[in-house]
Design an enzyme around this catalytic site. Structure first.
Site, mmCIF file in Angstrom:
data_model
loop_
_atom_site.group_PDB
_atom_site.id
_atom_site.type_symbol
_atom_site.label_atom_id
_atom_site.label_comp_id
_atom_site.label_asym_id
_atom_site.label_seq_id
_atom_site.Cartn_x
_atom_site.Cartn_y
_atom_site.Cartn_z
ATOM 1 N N GLY A 154 42.776 8.617 27.068
ATOM 2 C CA GLY A 154 43.808 9.651 27.075
ATOM 3 C C GLY A 154 43.140 10.985 26.801
ATOM 4 N N ARG A 155 43.912 11.902 26.259
ATOM 5 C CA ARG A 155 43.375 13.251 26.027
ATOM 6 C C ARG A 155 42.153 13.230 25.111
ATOM 7 N NH1 ARG A 155 49.555 14.546 25.541
ATOM 8 N NH2 ARG A 155 49.306 12.514 24.588
ATOM 9 N N ILE A 156 42.250 12.462 24.000
ATOM 10 C CA ILE A 156 41.144 12.487 23.039
ATOM 11 C C ILE A 156 39.920 11.778 23.619
ATOM 12 C CG2 ILE A 156 40.387 11.847 20.715
ATOM 13 C CD1 ILE A 156 43.368 12.094 19.850
ATOM 14 N N ARG A 237 43.199 3.993 15.215
ATOM 15 C CA ARG A 237 44.015 3.410 14.155
ATOM 16 C C ARG A 237 43.279 2.173 13.639
ATOM 17 N NH1 ARG A 237 46.158 7.525 13.876
ATOM 18 N NH2 ARG A 237 48.373 8.081 13.955
ATOM 19 N N GLU A 266 44.946 0.911 5.448
ATOM 20 C CA GLU A 266 44.797 2.254 4.910
ATOM 21 C C GLU A 266 45.784 2.549 3.782
ATOM 22 O OE1 GLU A 266 43.841 4.691 8.332
ATOM 23 O OE2 GLU A 266 44.999 6.277 7.369
ATOM 24 N N HIS A 284 40.453 9.402 7.088
ATOM 25 C CA HIS A 284 41.434 9.769 8.126
ATOM 26 C C HIS A 284 41.590 11.294 8.257
ATOM 27 C CE1 HIS A 284 45.076 8.061 10.523
ATOM 28 N NE2 HIS A 284 44.566 9.130 11.109
ATOM 29 N N ILE A 285 40.510 11.927 8.664
ATOM 30 C CA ILE A 285 40.486 13.399 8.762
ATOM 31 C C ILE A 285 40.256 13.884 10.197
ATOM 32 C CG2 ILE A 285 39.809 13.879 6.356
ATOM 33 C CD1 ILE A 285 36.865 14.008 7.345
#
Ligand code: GLV
Ligand code: GLV
Length: 325
Positions: A154-156, A237, A266, A284-285
């Site tokens: 996808g975009r990322i 995730r 998490e 998770h940054i």
């Protein structure tokens, strides 16, 4: 006045700008809100800004009797029961696009940190254990000219691929749907079956959403297909990876290392993970740069105001809900 509830304090002062039009309540504590607290706050709210760490299940949604919009301060929305929201006529919006580049940057930060053993080197240097240059000190795996495998284009995933050009890499990708040829050519990436990608890549980077289909997409079998010199990066995730299986692979060194920004349970880690030197762990940054996190606030506010004005929001996750209005 419409009531907006925000489950965690947000950066910047954009919320102040809407205070003349809306009654804004921000959860006052610096921790994840509990489900009971959330349900109490939602009784009155017309809109909520939720975090990816807030499970918004059916019960929570049903507690929000006046709720018209759930704005998730994240691109991923696996924390929300979308079906239940749609059934209740509640719009769900998220923050795509604005965080694409920041997230791709962090995937690369982890890729480089693991392969070149940046964190081990930092730890050693701080501890006063750097006793002078040495030919065999902290040898890593090469990056330039290697093969990068992107799962979820996808975009990322595409933004991660774009950065690979500067590293002279061959890029493979696996995606639910094959991308148009023009995009493949532009990004210089080739489609591969999952098993082929795992077997051929020096770096495997995950960029798919968490869905029932992607849970434990990377388990013992998949890790077993990876090269002994390969590095796994997960900024998507946690549950996409079977974390116990990854721990075993890292322990037995059947892969070179891993870079993780997300965790299966998490914020808890699989016991033993934090003791391993061949894994770099961040909390998770992925989207956490100042520009991005401010843009995400503007984005959720614009969409909340749109919904409250009965206008179609820009980033509607459940478009079915709109037809019924
Ligand atoms: C971060 O993980 C996000 O989904 O925005
Ligand atoms: C996220 O925005 C993605 O589509 O990768």
């Amino acid at each position: 006045m419409y009531r907006i509830f925000v489950t965690r304090s947000l950066p910047g002062n954009a919320l102040d700008k809407i205070k003349d039009r809306c009654n804004v309540t921000v959860y006052p504590l610096d921790r994840t809100i509990t489900k009971d607290e959330l349900m109490t706050y939602l009784k009155e709210a017309d809109a909520v800004i939720s975090m990816l760490s807030d499970p918004i299940d059916k019960e929570v949604i049903e507690a929000g009797k006046n709720l018209k919009v759930i704005a998730n301060y994240a691109v991923g929305y696996n924390n929300i029961d979308i079906e239940a929201a749609t059934k209740s006529g509640i719009a769900v919006v998220n923050t795509p696009d604005v965080l694409t580049e920041a997230s791709a940057d962090l995937a690369w930060a982890l890729l480089l940190a693991v392969s070149r053993r940046v964190v081990e080197g930092d730890t050693m240097t701080r501890a006063g254990k750097f006793r002078g240059w040495a030919p065999e000190l902290l040898l890593g795996v090469p990056v330039y000219g290697q093969t990068l495998g992107i799962i979820g284009a996808g975009r990322i995933g595409q933004a991660v691929a774009r950065r690979a050009k500067g590293f002279g890499m061959r890029v493979l990708y696996h995606n639910r749907k094959r991308l148009p040829e023009a995009i493949e050519n532009d990004l210089g990436m080739s489609y591969a079956a999952l098993d082929d990608l795992l077997a051929e890549s020096d770096f495997v980077s995950l960029h798919c959403p968490l869905t029932p289909e992607t849970k434990h997409l990377i388990g013992p079998r998949e890790l077993g297909l990876m090269k002994q010199t390969a590095v796994l990066i997960n900024t998507a995730r946690g549950p996409v990876v079977d974390e116990e299986a990854l721990l075993q692979a890292l322990r037995k060194k059947t892969i070179f290392g891993a870079g993780l920004d997300v965790y299966e349970k998490e914020p808890l880690l699989t016991p033993g993970l934090a003791d391993l030197p061949n894994v770099v762990l961040t909390p998770h940054i992925g989207s956490a740069d100042t520009r991005t996190r401010l843009a995400m606030v503007d984005m959720v506010l614009n969409d909340i105001i749109a919904v409250l004005n009965n206008e179609r929001p820009q980033n509607l996750v459940n478009p079915e809900v709109w037809g019924r209005r």
